[in-house]
Design an enzyme around this catalytic site. Structure first.
Site, PDB file in Angstrom:
ATOM      1  N   ARG A 166     -68.623  41.370   4.127  1.00 54.66           N
ATOM      2  CA  ARG A 166     -67.082  42.241   4.401  1.00 54.66           C
ATOM      3  C   ARG A 166     -66.192  41.897   3.338  1.00 54.66           C
ATOM      4  NH1 ARG A 166     -66.671  43.112  10.793  1.00 54.66           N
ATOM      5  NH2 ARG A 166     -65.414  41.352   9.995  1.00 54.66           N
ATOM      6  N   LYS A 188     -55.838  42.429  17.778  1.00 51.63           N
ATOM      7  CA  LYS A 188     -56.154  43.619  17.479  1.00 51.63           C
ATOM      8  C   LYS A 188     -56.877  44.740  18.066  1.00 51.63           C
ATOM      9  CE  LYS A 188     -60.628  42.447  16.083  1.00 51.63           C
ATOM     10  NZ  LYS A 188     -61.410  41.732  14.826  1.00 51.63           N
ATOM     11  N   MET A 242     -68.141  64.425  31.365  1.00 53.59           N
ATOM     12  CA  MET A 242     -66.688  64.160  30.780  1.00 53.59           C
ATOM     13  C   MET A 242     -66.049  63.863  31.671  1.00 53.59           C
ATOM     14  SD  MET A 242     -63.597  66.303  29.252  1.00 53.59           S
ATOM     15  CE  MET A 242     -64.689  66.667  27.290  1.00 53.59           C
ATOM     16  N   TYR A 280     -75.741  67.580  34.351  1.00 45.60           N
ATOM     17  CA  TYR A 280     -76.172  68.068  32.996  1.00 45.60           C
ATOM     18  C   TYR A 280     -77.864  67.716  32.076  1.00 45.60           C
ATOM     19  CZ  TYR A 280     -71.462  69.700  32.287  1.00 45.60           C
ATOM     20  OH  TYR A 280     -70.274  69.980  32.154  1.00 45.60           O
TER      21      TYR A 280
HETATM   22  C1  LIG Z   1     -61.964  40.171  15.371  1.00 39.57           C
HETATM   23  C2  LIG Z   1     -61.754  38.528  14.289  1.00 39.57           C
HETATM   24  C3  LIG Z   1     -62.179  37.469  15.467  1.00 39.57           C
HETATM   25  C4  LIG Z   1     -62.075  37.672  17.057  1.00 39.57           C
HETATM   26  O1  LIG Z   1     -63.485  37.900  16.734  1.00 39.57           O
HETATM   27  P1  LIG Z   1     -63.836  37.735  18.824  1.00 39.57           P
HETATM   28  O2  LIG Z   1     -65.274  37.682  18.462  1.00 39.57           O
HETATM   29  O3  LIG Z   1     -63.584  38.819  19.206  1.00 39.57           O
HETATM   30  O4  LIG Z   1     -63.777  36.332  18.800  1.00 39.57           O
HETATM   31  C5  LIG Z   1     -61.748  36.544  14.917  1.00 39.57           C
HETATM   32  N1  LIG Z   1     -61.749  36.262  12.987  1.00 39.57           N
HETATM   33  C6  LIG Z   1     -61.614  37.392  12.250  1.00 39.57           C
HETATM   34  C7  LIG Z   1     -61.472  38.077  10.961  1.00 39.57           C
HETATM   35  C8  LIG Z   1     -61.472  39.178  12.939  1.00 39.57           C
HETATM   36  O5  LIG Z   1     -61.757  40.599  12.528  1.00 39.57           O
END
Ligand SMILES: *Cc1c(COP(=O)(O)O)cnc(C)c1O
Length: 361
Positions: free
Chosen positions: A130, A35, A300, A252
């Protein structure tokens, strides 16, 4: 000449890290979680190194489309399932497996016309709150899905909130075991932290972060402890040097004031490249492969580094923000993230589009 900054993606490291996930879960199949464009590394770039995975997990349908375009014909799992009913058409067309975490997703399936029944992963909310059905509603959701001709196979999935920390997974595991008792189907529980720290029975593990060479439980353990290799290097060069007199400030807000004479280098990397703006002075950095620290606020396009450990350094000297430096030097992304009050996850995902990226190995 372009700015000297670049990111390198280390393909052998990705393959090595995936093999570590397998070694920790020898009885499970492994989803490589890609992802967020493979956690900022680029799906197309990591694909050759991670194609030994049993499947790819992600949540954006456009990213699933890109994986299919690369020729991947194996399993792809949508970790959040469908966002609206017509996403099921994409699932049918691309043969995507999908999570079902709420009632509406079952309604959409029930109304969906498909030649090929779908493989779904029913998600249990075992305490993270969630996504997922609460334990009391889980069996009912399973029964509903099981009655649908659109569904071929139902697996069980949950996600841990504390696999990396002191609370652990036992409380959620107990909820999962109880909710899925007597129900047939494969199970998927473990993310990176659970893979590394808890040897749970899984049919499918979900390896994200660890593939990219970051330790989910840093600073308790670092990647060396887990036998992982950095998959991303962010590096640049010094474009100027300043010799500060006592009392002179840097950057800065004059946030840093030299107590004594100090030689600093100005590196061509800033928050517009994805470097964390909130990194405080002395956030670790390598100059010519030697560990030093940042000085003053991150701008930046630039940041300042202390040249005390490398008096010979000057314009053109290599600066490693994280990953692999010259002469076998290393700076774990987790080290930098920790100093900046964030996580390896965030830094790798935040690599900015303006940084040229090159895969190597
Ligand atoms: C992103 C995600 C993972 C992977 O988690 P990591 O900590 O990066 O290994 C696994 N399961 C779900 C549902 C996720 O959203």
């Amino acid at each position: 000449m372009p700015r000297p900054i670049e990111a390198l993606i280390h393909l052998p490291a990705l393959a090595h890290n995936l093999a570590r996930a397998r070694a920790h879960s020898p009885d499970a199949r492994v989803w490589a979680v890609v992802k967020a464009d493979a956690y900022g590394h680029g799906i197309e770039r990591v694909f050759p190194a991670l194609r030994g995975a049993d499947g790819f997990a992600l949540l954006d349908l456009a990213e699933a489309e890109r994986l299919r375009a690369l020729g991947w014909r194996g399993p792809i799992l949508l970790l959040e399932g469908c966002f609206e009913a017509r996403d099921l058409e994409t699932c049918s067309r691309l043969a995507l497996w999908h999570v079902v975490h709420r009632e509406a997703q079952i309604d959409w399936l029930a109304a969906h016309k498909t030649q090929q029944p779908h493989r779904v992963f029913l998600k249990l909310n075992s305490g993270m709150n969630r996504l997922g059905f609460r334990p009391a509603a889980y069996r009912g959701a399973w029964v509903r899905l099981n009655a649908l001709p659109q569904v071929e196979e139902i697996s069980h999935l949950t996600h841990f909130s504390d696999a990396d920390g002191a609370r652990g997974v036992a409380h959620q595991l107990a909820v999962f075991e109880d909710a899925t008792r007597d129900l047939p189907g494969e199970r998927s529980l473990s993310n990176s932290a659970a893979i590394l720290r808890h040897g749970l029975r899984n049919d499918w593990v979900r390896a994200g972060l660890l593939c990219y060479g970051s330790a989910p439980d840093f600073p308790e353990h670092d990647i060396r402890h887990w036998g992982l290799e950095p998959a991303m290097t962010l590096r640049t060069k010094l474009i100027a040097v300043q010799d500060l007199q006592p009392g002179e400030s840097v950057g800065y807000g004059s946030r840093f004031v030299a107590a004594e004479a100090l030689r600093i280098g100005i590196a061509a990397c800033g928050y517009a490249d994805g470097y964390p703006r909130l990194a405080p002075s002395d956030t670790p950095v390598l100059v010519d492969g030697v560990r030093s620290g940042t000085v003053g606020r991150i701008s930046m396009d630039m940041l300042a580094v202390d040249l005390t450990p490398t008096p010979q350094a000057g314009p053109g000297s290599e600066v490693t923000l994280w990953g692999c430096g010259p002469h076998g030097s290393r700076l774990a992304i987790d080290d930098v993230a920790h100093a900046a009050g964030t996580l390896g996850y965030e830094l790798m995902c935040a690599l900015a589009p303006r940084v040229p990226v090159r895969a190597e190995g």
